[in-house]
Motif scaffolding. Sequence first.
Motif, mmCIF file in Angstrom:
data_model
loop_
_atom_site.group_PDB
_atom_site.id
_atom_site.type_symbol
_atom_site.label_atom_id
_atom_site.label_comp_id
_atom_site.label_asym_id
_atom_site.label_seq_id
_atom_site.Cartn_x
_atom_site.Cartn_y
_atom_site.Cartn_z
ATOM 1 N N MET H 1 0.843 -1.209 0.000
ATOM 2 C CA MET H 1 0.000 0.000 0.000
ATOM 3 C C MET H 1 0.875 1.254 0.000
ATOM 4 O O MET H 1 0.442 2.337 -0.340
ATOM 5 C CB MET H 1 -0.886 0.022 1.257
ATOM 6 N N SER H 2 2.096 1.078 0.392
ATOM 7 C CA SER H 2 3.120 2.138 0.462
ATOM 8 C C SER H 2 2.581 3.555 0.435
ATOM 9 O O SER H 2 1.979 4.018 1.385
ATOM 10 C CB SER H 2 4.111 1.961 -0.668
ATOM 11 N N ALA H 3 2.788 4.237 -0.693
ATOM 12 C CA ALA H 3 2.480 5.661 -0.717
ATOM 13 C C ALA H 3 1.077 5.943 -1.243
ATOM 14 O O ALA H 3 0.775 7.078 -1.556
ATOM 15 C CB ALA H 3 3.537 6.378 -1.552
ATOM 16 N N HIS H 4 0.250 4.929 -1.356
ATOM 17 C CA HIS H 4 -1.094 5.154 -1.874
ATOM 18 C C HIS H 4 -1.958 5.940 -0.908
ATOM 19 O O HIS H 4 -1.745 5.926 0.291
ATOM 20 C CB HIS H 4 -1.790 3.816 -2.161
ATOM 21 N N VAL H 5 -2.940 6.634 -1.488
ATOM 22 C CA VAL H 5 -3.951 7.292 -0.668
ATOM 23 C C VAL H 5 -5.312 6.796 -1.135
ATOM 24 O O VAL H 5 -5.572 6.686 -2.339
ATOM 25 C CB VAL H 5 -3.853 8.826 -0.766
ATOM 26 N N TYR H 6 -6.160 6.457 -0.171
ATOM 27 C CA TYR H 6 -7.479 5.921 -0.462
ATOM 28 C C TYR H 6 -8.539 6.927 -0.026
ATOM 29 O O TYR H 6 -8.369 7.606 0.985
ATOM 30 C CB TYR H 6 -7.698 4.603 0.281
ATOM 31 N N LYS H 7 -9.620 6.970 -0.766
ATOM 32 C CA LYS H 7 -10.756 7.808 -0.390
ATOM 33 C C LYS H 7 -11.924 6.881 -0.067
ATOM 34 O O LYS H 7 -12.084 5.842 -0.693
ATOM 35 C CB LYS H 7 -11.113 8.751 -1.532
ATOM 36 N N MET H 8 -12.731 7.259 0.914
ATOM 37 C CA MET H 8 -13.874 6.433 1.264
ATOM 38 C C MET H 8 -15.165 7.186 0.983
ATOM 39 O O MET H 8 -15.285 8.361 1.325
ATOM 40 C CB MET H 8 -13.803 6.050 2.737
ATOM 41 N N ILE H 9 -16.112 6.525 0.340
ATOM 42 C CA ILE H 9 -17.425 7.113 0.131
ATOM 43 C C ILE H 9 -18.460 6.252 0.846
ATOM 44 O O ILE H 9 -18.257 5.051 1.054
ATOM 45 C CB ILE H 9 -17.795 7.230 -1.363
ATOM 46 N N GLU H 10 -19.549 6.894 1.233
ATOM 47 C CA GLU H 10 -20.595 6.188 1.967
ATOM 48 C C GLU H 10 -21.810 6.040 1.061
ATOM 49 O O GLU H 10 -22.291 7.020 0.479
ATOM 50 C CB GLU H 10 -20.954 6.978 3.227
ATOM 51 N N LEU H 11 -22.297 4.817 0.900
ATOM 52 C CA LEU H 11 -23.409 4.531 -0.004
ATOM 53 C C LEU H 11 -24.501 3.769 0.736
ATOM 54 O O LEU H 11 -24.233 3.065 1.704
ATOM 55 C CB LEU H 11 -22.952 3.645 -1.169
ATOM 56 N N VAL H 12 -25.733 3.902 0.259
ATOM 57 C CA VAL H 12 -26.840 3.084 0.756
ATOM 58 C C VAL H 12 -27.391 2.288 -0.416
ATOM 59 O O VAL H 12 -27.915 2.869 -1.375
ATOM 60 C CB VAL H 12 -27.965 3.958 1.356
ATOM 61 N N GLY H 13 -27.246 0.979 -0.354
ATOM 62 C CA GLY H 13 -27.811 0.125 -1.398
ATOM 63 C C GLY H 13 -29.128 -0.460 -0.929
ATOM 64 O O GLY H 13 -29.341 -0.619 0.273
ATOM 65 N N SER H 14 -30.022 -0.792 -1.867
ATOM 66 C CA SER H 14 -31.292 -1.402 -1.449
ATOM 67 C C SER H 14 -31.599 -2.599 -2.339
ATOM 68 O O SER H 14 -31.118 -2.700 -3.468
ATOM 69 C CB SER H 14 -32.424 -0.383 -1.505
ATOM 70 N N SER H 15 -32.381 -3.515 -1.795
ATOM 71 C CA SER H 15 -32.756 -4.708 -2.537
ATOM 72 C C SER H 15 -33.980 -5.330 -1.885
ATOM 73 O O SER H 15 -34.095 -5.334 -0.659
ATOM 74 C CB SER H 15 -31.612 -5.726 -2.522
ATOM 75 N N PRO H 16 -34.894 -5.886 -2.674
ATOM 76 C CA PRO H 16 -36.011 -6.615 -2.066
ATOM 77 C C PRO H 16 -35.607 -8.018 -1.596
ATOM 78 O O PRO H 16 -36.386 -8.669 -0.910
ATOM 79 C CB PRO H 16 -37.030 -6.697 -3.205
ATOM 80 N N ASN H 17 -34.386 -8.469 -1.913
ATOM 81 C CA ASN H 17 -34.044 -9.878 -1.677
ATOM 82 C C ASN H 17 -33.322 -10.176 -0.366
ATOM 83 O O ASN H 17 -33.482 -11.254 0.203
ATOM 84 C CB ASN H 17 -33.170 -10.383 -2.824
ATOM 85 N N GLY H 18 -32.488 -9.263 0.107
ATOM 86 C CA GLY H 18 -31.751 -9.566 1.331
ATOM 87 C C GLY H 18 -30.635 -8.555 1.557
ATOM 88 O O GLY H 18 -30.374 -7.700 0.704
ATOM 89 N N SER H 19 -29.945 -8.680 2.701
ATOM 90 C CA SER H 19 -28.940 -7.681 3.046
ATOM 91 C C SER H 19 -27.695 -7.810 2.173
ATOM 92 O O SER H 19 -27.111 -6.802 1.774
ATOM 93 C CB SER H 19 -28.593 -7.790 4.528
ATOM 94 N N ASP H 20 -27.267 -9.028 1.874
ATOM 95 C CA ASP H 20 -26.083 -9.185 1.034
ATOM 96 C C ASP H 20 -26.325 -8.612 -0.365
ATOM 97 O O ASP H 20 -25.452 -7.982 -0.967
ATOM 98 C CB ASP H 20 -25.706 -10.672 0.912
ATOM 99 N N ASP H 21 -27.530 -8.826 -0.862
ATOM 100 C CA ASP H 21 -27.866 -8.343 -2.207
ATOM 101 C C ASP H 21 -27.892 -6.818 -2.269
ATOM 102 O O ASP H 21 -27.483 -6.222 -3.273
ATOM 103 C CB ASP H 21 -29.238 -8.916 -2.600
ATOM 104 N N ALA H 22 -28.330 -6.180 -1.179
ATOM 105 C CA ALA H 22 -28.353 -4.717 -1.142
ATOM 106 C C ALA H 22 -26.940 -4.147 -1.229
ATOM 107 O O ALA H 22 -26.703 -3.123 -1.877
ATOM 108 C CB ALA H 22 -29.048 -4.233 0.133
ATOM 109 N N ILE H 23 -25.993 -4.834 -0.602
ATOM 110 C CA ILE H 23 -24.597 -4.394 -0.668
ATOM 111 C C ILE H 23 -24.065 -4.544 -2.089
ATOM 112 O O ILE H 23 -23.413 -3.650 -2.630
ATOM 113 C CB ILE H 23 -23.731 -5.208 0.322
ATOM 114 N N GLN H 24 -24.378 -5.683 -2.695
ATOM 115 C CA GLN H 24 -23.887 -5.902 -4.066
ATOM 116 C C GLN H 24 -24.459 -4.869 -5.039
ATOM 117 O O GLN H 24 -23.759 -4.409 -5.938
ATOM 118 C CB GLN H 24 -24.209 -7.325 -4.513
ATOM 119 N N ASN H 25 -25.723 -4.475 -4.848
ATOM 120 C CA ASN H 25 -26.297 -3.438 -5.706
ATOM 121 C C ASN H 25 -25.551 -2.116 -5.568
ATOM 122 O O ASN H 25 -25.272 -1.439 -6.562
ATOM 123 C CB ASN H 25 -27.784 -3.204 -5.347
ATOM 124 N N ALA H 26 -25.223 -1.751 -4.324
ATOM 125 C CA ALA H 26 -24.526 -0.481 -4.102
ATOM 126 C C ALA H 26 -23.160 -0.500 -4.777
ATOM 127 O O ALA H 26 -22.738 0.490 -5.391
ATOM 128 C CB ALA H 26 -24.382 -0.215 -2.603
#
Lengths: 70, 70, 70, 70, 70, 70, 70, 70, 70, 70, 70, 70
Positions: H1-26
């Motif tokens: 990872m040495s000199a890399h810089v990472y940015k974090m974004i916050e997302l809300v995913g939704s799905s009628p099928n389940g919690s894992d699926d909502a994450i995959q959609n996002a």
Amino acid sequence: MSAHVYKMIELVGSSPNGSDDAIQNAIAKAGQSVKHMDWFEVVETRGCIIEGKIAYWQVTIKVGFRVEDH
Amino acid sequence: MSAHVYKMIELVGSSPNGSDDAIQNAIAKAGQSVKHMDWFEVVETRGCIIEGKIAYWQVTIKVGFRVEDH
Amino acid sequence: MSAHVYKMIELVGSSPNGSDDAIQNAIAKAGQSVKHMDWFEVVETRGCIIEGKIAYWQVTIKVGFRVEDH
Amino acid sequence: MSAHVYKMIELVGSSPNGSDDAIQNAIAKAGQSVKHMDWFEVVETRGCIIEGKIAYWQVTIKVGFRVEDH
Amino acid sequence: MSAHVYKMIELVGSSPNGSDDAIQNAIAKAGQSVKHMDWFEVVETRGCIIEGKIAYWQVTIKVGFRVEDH
Amino acid sequence: MSAHVYKMIELVGSSPNGSDDAIQNAIAKAGQSVKHMDWFEVVETRGCIIEGKIAYWQVTIKVGFRVEDH
Amino acid sequence: MSAHVYKMIELVGSSPNGSDDAIQNAIAKAGQSVKHMDWFEVVETRGCIIEGKIAYWQVTIKVGFRVEDH
Amino acid sequence: MSAHVYKMIELVGSSPNGSDDAIQNAIAKAGQSVKHMDWFEVVETRGCIIEGKIAYWQVTIKVGFRVEDH
Amino acid sequence: MSAHVYKMIELVGSSPNGSDDAIQNAIAKAGQSVKHMDWFEVVETRGCIIEGKIAYWQVTIKVGFRVEDH
Amino acid sequence: MSAHVYKMIELVGSSPNGSDDAIQNAIAKAGQSVKHMDWFEVVETRGCIIEGKIAYWQVTIKVGFRVEDH
Amino acid sequence: MSAHVYKMIELVGSSPNGSDDAIQNAIAKAGQSVKHMDWFEVVETRGCIIEGKIAYWQVTIKVGFRVEDH
Amino acid sequence: MSAHVYKMIELVGSSPNGSDDAIQNAIAKAGQSVKHMDWFEVVETRGCIIEGKIAYWQVTIKVGFRVEDH
């Protein structure tokens, strides 16, 4: 949502199948006595282990429902 | 539970299939060396993304097991 | 404390008598296999209710002990 | 990370020189008995003051390491 | 725990004698109207001071009880 | 409480007897120099272990007292 | 520590050089008016950026010191 | 990872099928405009209830991606 | 600060040298595309261990910058 | 407060006017069915935005009320 | 801010009018004995209910002020 | 909400008038460049004190807005 007031209750659902299923059980059960449920939030996910396998998933949720006018 | 004492260990399980499966992998692995596991709690759910898809789900759990008498 | 390194373990003690007693049970038990314990911190206090009375107090603590040099 | 399982241990390192150095001491010590350490997280930073000066920095970290197959 | 659903309520018990006693008061009181209580968790410990002494211990707990089938 | 303003101070009391006693020591001591103390809240419960036994309970509390008008 | 009572104060130290130095400044300053300081804990680490560079590190700490008997 | 810089974004995913699926959609959606996504963390799991059933799972995640050099 | 509005972004900086240096790398990198940065807060400090030594420090920070008027 | 026991309920009040008003709506509504309310605590402040303006403030509070003797 | 050191005190202000007013009361009161106050942070918002109406808003804040050189 | 994905940004609004007004400023400003904003959450309330009076209220909020399809 204007002038509505919502009440939140905390429930623990359980299921041998998985965490999503435990939540659905809690909501199905609550729906027998509570009307106007609008949303839920997951508070904690735990489980019970028997002989090295997950016997039950136990998920604590908060459920918000609209308080009806009198 | 009376006079029992429990110890808790923190594990990170991973799985390409989903969050519930990552937990089961961690418990299956722990079960090879730890006896009397009784419950787990989910501490954190993360994942690794490769080429825009979730490659691995990584779930941190705490597992409680009974300390045997000597 | 200079160059020492400490390790922390998490334990759940239980007792029918009270929260302080549950902590002492956990430390007495840990003392059978861990040396050089120096301090503890209370993480969570729970309990088990049977027929409307507290049957067991269950207190989760972290215990710090000095890692000996090899 | 695929099917790996990781275990996390909590350590307190100390150093008279600074917070980063206290972390390095804890990891160096842990490395004598633990293999396959992969990452750490800082949990708490404290210190001991003697005669108005910082005598020791004490940093609590969690260290994650890969559990080998048997 | 299989298909059971649990509800959690939050109570504040008080006692002039100590924190453990305040919890027992809250549970004894709750037991007059709630059946199937299974466990409690301590959320907050406070107290009221009168003339430099602790007049009342006030402990906030969550109590979990099984929701019966209809 | 109307127009009153309260100040909160953080104290650590200790006692060889138990957690409740450590709180009472802190409040008794504070009462020597602070007037109008009204309530306290427990922030953290720790302890010091010597030769495998709890030598001292150390409880961190916040104490609120009324600021008098000048 | 037996019957001692400790008081904790919250300070924000700053330094252009780094986070450890900001803590040392806060403790050196506090040492001018407070005696018997025994330990500190880091509460928050922030900083002030001017023209794209860190101008000051600002670290919030809690310092514990022994309350003397009267 | 040495000199890399990472940015974090916050997302809300939704799905009628389940919690894992909502994450995959996002993550699938974010992948349309963000490159070099490396990991995600679950921040909150909620859901929308319509007529006593979970209509949508809504999962808030943080996604970390590498900031490219200019 | 009057009528100004600030936006906060979350970054992860890394450095082989230490935690302060990882923060400076993140801010230097962000400064290439973001103007009017005013402050940062440390959210998490982690690191990567390779062969028993800290290979990279990874510090997650929030950076606040002023949104310019249009 | 001596031997009293208090119960806490969680409510979400809403108002188009502001956060304080949303709290007052929740308490006014609760007062229609709950007696002996003694205090409230703010848990979360959110709001709903429609066409770039705050349409409703939504404030989650906990309300404590005295449980009457039977 | 360079070499300055700041001290933080925790206050609870109250007002019958609203949460913002309770904060202003606390700061006005503190200003009678503390100089060089620079900022505040809201820690908790509570209130006292009498006969179904909010009698007092009680807001706990932390106030930071510059420690003068001696 | 079905298949929608939402992004959350964190903003700090300020106002000399009060905490609600600071939130409205942040949202009004964000509305100049962001479309489809749906909700906000309050993260932190602070303020700047000049000569013993609150000069500016500074409220940190998270704003969620719908990510449009491409």
